[in-house]
Scaffold this active site. Structure first.
Site, PDB file in Angstrom:
ATOM      1  CB  THR A  88      -0.872  -0.022   1.281  1.00 51.83           C
ATOM      2  OG1 THR A  88      -1.328  -1.345   1.546  1.00 51.83           O
ATOM      3  CG2 THR A  88      -1.958   1.042   1.336  1.00 51.83           C
TER       4      THR A  88
ATOM      5  CB  ALA B  34      14.831  17.083  -4.168  1.00 50.06           C
TER       6      ALA B  34
ATOM      7  CG  ASP C 286       1.732   0.534  15.769  1.00 49.93           C
ATOM      8  OD1 ASP C 286       2.661   0.227  14.735  1.00 49.93           O
ATOM      9  OD2 ASP C 286       1.176   1.365  15.664  1.00 49.93           O
TER      10      ASP C 286
ATOM     11  CE  LYS D  27       2.871   3.546  14.562  1.00 55.34           C
ATOM     12  NZ  LYS D  27       1.384   3.470  14.497  1.00 55.34           N
TER      13      LYS D  27
HETATM   14  N1  HSE Z   1      -1.342  -0.262  12.610  1.00 54.76           N
HETATM   15  C1  HSE Z   1      -1.081   1.415  12.814  1.00 54.76           C
HETATM   16  C2  HSE Z   1      -2.373   1.928  13.201  1.00 54.76           C
HETATM   17  C3  HSE Z   1      -0.496   2.031  11.772  1.00 54.76           C
HETATM   18  O1  HSE Z   1      -3.362   1.360  13.522  1.00 54.76           O
HETATM   19  O2  HSE Z   1      -1.861   3.306  13.407  1.00 54.76           O
HETATM   20  C4  HSE Z   1       0.886   1.577  11.038  1.00 54.76           C
HETATM   21  O3  HSE Z   1       1.757   1.666  12.483  1.00 54.76           O
END
Ligand code: HSE
Length: 440
Positions: free
Chosen positions: A13, A33, A201, A205
């Protein structure tokens, strides 16, 4: 000048969005750039899919190593994901002298120290704007825009799947499992949503943001991670009655004792902008000593929003790749020989406030006993809400819910007092504890 040549690993994607946006905006991107940026090779095991994504004139291969071995390729984009083959290929690309752009938060949060060290030794850049909060340029903001500041804390809604689920739970009064199923049906949640709903996840981050904000190594293994799977609709409702919303926050904070690094559901005052980030949107609040509080909001995932971040990195690298490596922006904002050894605090040392829900016997002295134990532990109460027994357990019920908001307390102290409260015969069910962040 000839365009810089790019090889793409993984034609999914985001890869498809990267092709589209690079093509659509190629003239403007070139003017920014200083030269053209062209993806000339794509590797994907599904070569038919890669061919469809890449269009004419792009070499499609099944073996990513063909890209790494091509001396004409200056930048490799890694969009495979995970820590397996992606790690190996990123390290091989670095060893071959390629600059790397990646959206792979899991890889960098877990193996970042090794990868950044390899890149530093080889004099190449590893750029990862797309790894955190999709299209929001939060890495750029933390690493460069806020560079004057001593950053105090960062708190963000950095997982769209869980924010969508929590928004639906609140709007419709539904429980977690029902909303998850609906989110999967609509394509908002993956078939295997574990990393999202368990907070992993978001943990990846916030680990990356913490490293950049405070100049510490990436330390995912020290992050405290809790997801949303145990949240009850009832607590979302009670929180609302008290003027709060529940969000899954990634939080990292500088304290006198060390760095807090945590992901968990949190009550946030309903009047805060962050509390009003709904659906699959992301938002990050950063507090710096000079700038005060700043807010970054946008799409945290999706084909073109994430491609926007990938291409920003391509432009950065195109501008800087001929510069002396020592004069580039350091990967983690601070020079590698000037990293801090501030430790990540264990959860017991974290100081925050709490929402507690106790299912108790509705009889004389129960509230006094509960508040007495809290007082003895030095935990100050901010607000108490007690529901009528009938409302909680139906007509003639002898049980009720006692909801207590505390002021700031040390988590270890709260753990101890919760164990004492749980042992009381008048506390009838496991106590619910959700942390509360005022984000002042
Ligand atoms: N799966 C993540 C989310 C996006 O739901 O925000 C990619 O890190």
């Amino acid at each position: 000048m000839k365009p810089i040549q790019v090889g793409l690993l993984g034609a999914g994607t985001v890869g498809s969005g990267t092709f589209k946006v690079l093509q659509r905006n190629q003239e403007e991107i070139k003017r920014r750039a200083g030269r053209g940026i062209e993806i000339t090779m794509v590797a994907d095991l599904d070569t038919a899919r890669a061919r469809e994504v890449a269009g004419e004139g792009v070499k499609v291969v099944a073996d990513a190593r063909e890209i790494i071995a091509n001396p004409d390729i200056g930048i490799v984009i890694e969009l495979i994901g995970g820590y397996g083959v992606a790690k190996q290929l990123v390290l091989e690309a670095i060893a071959a002298g390629k600059h790397v752009v990646t959206a792979n938060k899991a890889l960098l949060a877990v193996h970042g120290t090794e990868i950044f060290a390899a890149a530093h030794a080889k004099g190449v850049m590893v750029a990862f704007e797309a790894a955190v909060a999709g299209g929001i340029p939060i890495i750029k903001a933390l690493r460069e825009g806020l560079t004057a500041n001593s950053i105090q804390w960062v708190a963000g809604i950095i997982n769209g799947t869980t924010n969508f689920i929590l928004s639906e739970m609140r709007d419709k009064g539904l429980d977690f499992a029902t909303v998850l199923k609906e989110a999967q049906r609509l394509g908002y949640a993956e078939a295997d949503p574990t990393f999202d709903i368990e907070g992993v996840d978001a943990g990846h981050k916030v680990t990356l943001m913490s490293a950049i904000a405070f100049g510490i190594p990436v330390q995912f293994d020290k992050a405290h991670i809790e997801g949303i799977t145990k949240l009850a609709a009832q607590d979302i409702k009670y929180a609302e009655q008290l003027g709060y919303r529940i969000k899954l926050l990634g939080i990292t904070k500088r304290t006198a004792k060390g760095i807090e690094l945590r992901v968990h559901p949190s009550l946030v005052p309903a009047k805060r902008l962050l509390a009003n980030v709904e659906g699959a949107m992301n938002a990050v609040v950063v507090h710096g000593d000079a700038v005060g509080t700043t807010l970054y909001y946008g799409k945290g995932a999706g084909s073109e929003p994430t491609a926007s971040a990938v291409i920003a990195d391509l432009v950065d690298i195109t501008r800087l790749h001929t510069a002396d490596a020592a004069h580039r922006v350091p990967h983690l904002a601070f020079h590698p020989d000037a990293m801090s050894d501030l430790k990540v605090l264990p959860m017991a040392e974290v100081v925050t406030s709490y929402y507690l829900r106790l299912r108790v016997a509705d009889q004389a002295g129960v509230l006094a006993k509960v508040t007495g134990l809290l007082a003895t532990a030095g935990i100050s109460i901010d607000a108490v809400l007690q529901r009528e027994a009938d409302e909680v357990g139906g007509e003639g019920s002898t049980q009720t819910d006692l909801i207590i908001l505390t002021h700031d307390a040390r988590e270890g102290t709260v753990d101890d007092v919760l164990a004492e409260l749980q042992a009381l015969p008048t506390v009838l069910e496991p106590i619910v504890r959700i942390r509360k962040e005022e984000l002042k």
